[in-house]
Design an enzyme around this catalytic site. Structure first.
Site, PDB file in Angstrom:
ATOM      1  N   ARG A 126       0.883  -1.176   0.000  1.00 51.01           N
ATOM      2  CA  ARG A 126       0.000   0.000   0.000  1.00 51.01           C
ATOM      3  C   ARG A 126       0.913   1.217   0.000  1.00 51.01           C
ATOM      4  O   ARG A 126       1.621   1.456   0.983  1.00 51.01           O
ATOM      5  CB  ARG A 126      -0.909  -0.022   1.227  1.00 51.01           C
ATOM      6  N   HIS A 153      -7.392   0.743  -6.293  1.00 49.15           N
ATOM      7  CA  HIS A 153      -7.590  -0.196  -5.176  1.00 49.15           C
ATOM      8  C   HIS A 153      -8.212  -1.464  -5.779  1.00 49.15           C
ATOM      9  O   HIS A 153      -9.384  -1.767  -5.561  1.00 49.15           O
ATOM     10  CB  HIS A 153      -8.498   0.451  -4.141  1.00 49.15           C
ATOM     11  N   GLN A 156     -10.089  -4.173  -3.710  1.00 45.69           N
ATOM     12  CA  GLN A 156     -11.413  -3.718  -3.273  1.00 45.69           C
ATOM     13  C   GLN A 156     -12.434  -3.955  -4.390  1.00 45.69           C
ATOM     14  O   GLN A 156     -13.547  -4.429  -4.135  1.00 45.69           O
ATOM     15  CB  GLN A 156     -11.350  -2.227  -2.922  1.00 45.69           C
ATOM     16  N   ASP A 248     -17.786   6.440  -0.806  1.00 37.14           N
ATOM     17  CA  ASP A 248     -16.438   6.360  -0.223  1.00 37.14           C
ATOM     18  C   ASP A 248     -16.174   7.713   0.447  1.00 37.14           C
ATOM     19  O   ASP A 248     -16.875   8.702   0.194  1.00 37.14           O
ATOM     20  CB  ASP A 248     -15.399   6.063  -1.325  1.00 37.14           C
ATOM     21  N   CYS A 288     -16.633   0.996   0.777  1.00 42.30           N
ATOM     22  CA  CYS A 288     -15.413   0.198   0.981  1.00 42.30           C
ATOM     23  C   CYS A 288     -14.961   0.229   2.432  1.00 42.30           C
ATOM     24  O   CYS A 288     -14.199  -0.651   2.840  1.00 42.30           O
ATOM     25  CB  CYS A 288     -14.306   0.699   0.057  1.00 42.30           C
ATOM     26  N   ARG A 316     -13.262  -9.281   0.935  1.00 39.79           N
ATOM     27  CA  ARG A 316     -11.850  -8.982   0.683  1.00 39.79           C
ATOM     28  C   ARG A 316     -11.007 -10.233   0.921  1.00 39.79           C
ATOM     29  O   ARG A 316     -10.086 -10.547   0.180  1.00 39.79           O
ATOM     30  CB  ARG A 316     -11.371  -7.849   1.608  1.00 39.79           C
TER      31      ARG A 316
HETATM   32  N1   CP Z   1     -11.367  -0.819   2.401  1.00 37.32           N
HETATM   33  C1   CP Z   1     -10.092  -0.832   2.819  1.00 37.32           C
HETATM   34  O1   CP Z   1      -9.132  -0.993   2.040  1.00 37.32           O
HETATM   35  O2   CP Z   1      -9.968  -0.686   4.169  1.00 37.32           O
HETATM   36  P1   CP Z   1      -8.595  -0.463   4.955  1.00 37.32           P
HETATM   37  O3   CP Z   1      -8.061   0.887   4.547  1.00 37.32           O
HETATM   38  O4   CP Z   1      -8.954  -0.537   6.408  1.00 37.32           O
HETATM   39  O5   CP Z   1      -7.630  -1.536   4.552  1.00 37.32           O
HETATM   40  N1  NVA Z   2     -10.441   6.300  -1.048  1.00 33.64           N
HETATM   41  C1  NVA Z   2     -10.054   5.829   0.264  1.00 33.64           C
HETATM   42  C2  NVA Z   2     -10.210   4.345   0.359  1.00 33.64           C
HETATM   43  C3  NVA Z   2      -9.895   3.755   1.682  1.00 33.64           C
HETATM   44  C4  NVA Z   2     -10.005   2.257   1.683  1.00 33.64           C
HETATM   45  C5  NVA Z   2      -8.629   6.251   0.562  1.00 33.64           C
HETATM   46  O1  NVA Z   2      -7.788   6.168  -0.334  1.00 33.64           O
HETATM   47  O2  NVA Z   2      -8.351   6.642   1.700  1.00 33.64           O
END
Ligand code: CP
Ligand code: NVA
Length: 332
Positions: A126, A153, A156, A248, A288, A316
């Site tokens: 990430r 993502h 997701q 989101d 999400c 997930r």
């Molecule tokens: N939806 C998602 O990716 O959640 P986290 O940021 O908690 O991993």
């Molecule tokens: N769009 C959000 C998604 C979190 C899972 C972010 O990037 O923070």
């Protein structure tokens, strides 16, 4: 990754043997567009088999292998579901946080990649920038999986599509109304959704639209399946006739400095009972997570009967277990 017949006759070859299998072995998964429509569908099939416990659950392709989970940003769902998926496949997950690794700060992204590949069998990462993830992948000979960047993502999106398939029994022809920023979650959903024949709509405030090149790519991917991205002028127009309504956060990780301006720009983009009432009564609500009740979604909606957000969170695990099982198939 064909669907396994529940109880094949002992002498009959299984469909898994008859059909040419799609091959994800040793591949990176950096973008939802890295998998073809057939590969996306096959991962969803495999995830559904694992969830229903009809697949070869005992397969442990990660036995004796270590997967690094390298996170520059916080996470609950992605970290826990990847740790569990790696363990269930017999492997050893190793979490590496940004405060210890200092990716691109303490040392270069390339040096981190060249070092990690000497020890581990894969990296789930990430990062803030997609370019950093790509740099890491090109400096690492082991598979790299996108666990969220500012641009995409994709894991997701796999979970979202599995959740919709469970609810509606199909994907092709469904429409999703995404209310909010054209962000990482939207981009991956648009790419994978269009490839599989969905209409992915978005209603966003001025200045918060999706990447034009991703929308063009998604529309190209949809040419065969009938999938497409459409832009609605306002949220009510987007949700009319939609099968799913998606929220989101208004402030993604890394956008915190613009939070105050965003909260003003996104006024009117809350999925509340009034907006939901404009959608068909059997429409489902997706998020999400993490969620901000009272901002992008009202508490009554996310906690209400149309919400499937915790199915999405659970899924997930299944999609990532399926994805890793295919990337490391035959490796155990
Ligand atoms: N939806 C998602 O990716 O959640 P986290 O940021 O908690 O991993
Ligand atoms: N769009 C959000 C998604 C979190 C899972 C972010 O990037 O923070």
């Amino acid at each position: 990754m064909a669907v396994v017949a529940r109880a094949p006759a002992p002498e009959a070859p299984s469909r898994r043997e008859e059909e040419p299998r799609l091959d994800l072995r040793r591949r990176d998964f950096l973008s939802a567009a890295d998998l073809t429509a057939e590969e996306l569908a096959a991962v969803l099939d495999r995830a559904a088999e694992l969830k229903a416990a009809i697949g070869p659950a005992a397969v442990q392709p990660l036995a004796g292998r270590t997967i690094a989970l390298l996170f520059q940003k916080p996470s609950l769902r992605t970290r826990v579901s990847f740790e569990l998926a790696v363990r269930r496949l017999g492997g050893d997950p190793m979490h590496l946080g940004q405060s210890e690794v200092g990716l691109g700060v303490r040392e270069s992204v390339e040096d981190v990649g060249h070092t990690l590949e000497r020890w581990v069998d894969g990296v789930v990462a990430r990062t803030f920038e997609q370019s950093v993830l790509e740099q890491l992948a090109s400096s690492c000979r082991v598979p790299v999986v996108n666990a969220l960047t500012d641009l995409e993502h994709p894991c997701q999106a796999l979970a979202d599509l599995l959740t919709l398939r469970e609810r509606f029994g199909r994907l092709r022809g469904l429409s999703i109304a995404f209310i909010g920023e054209g962000n990482n979650v939207f981009h991956s959903l648009a790419l994978a959704g269009c490839a599989l024949g969905l209409e992915v709509r978005i209603a966003h405030p001025d200045g918060y639209g999706p990447s034009r090149s991703i929308v063009e790519r998604a529309n190209r991917l949809g040419q065969v399946s009938g999938g497409r991205v459409t832009v609605a002028p306002f949220p009510r127009a987007a949700v009319r006739g939609a099968d799913a309504i998606y929220a989101d956060t208004w402030v993604s990780m890394g956008s915190e400095t613009g939070a105050a301006a965003r909260r003003v720009a996104f006024l009117g983009y809350t999925i509340d009972p009034k907006l939901l009432a404009q959608a068909p009564p059997d429409a489902v609500v997706l998020h999400c997570l993490p969620a901000h009740r009272g901002e992008e979604i009202a508490a009554e909606v996310i906690d209400g009967p149309q919400s499937v957000v915790f199915d999405q969170a659970e899924n997930r695990l299944w999609v990532q277990q399926a994805l890793l099982a295919e990337i490391y198939r035959g490796a155990g």
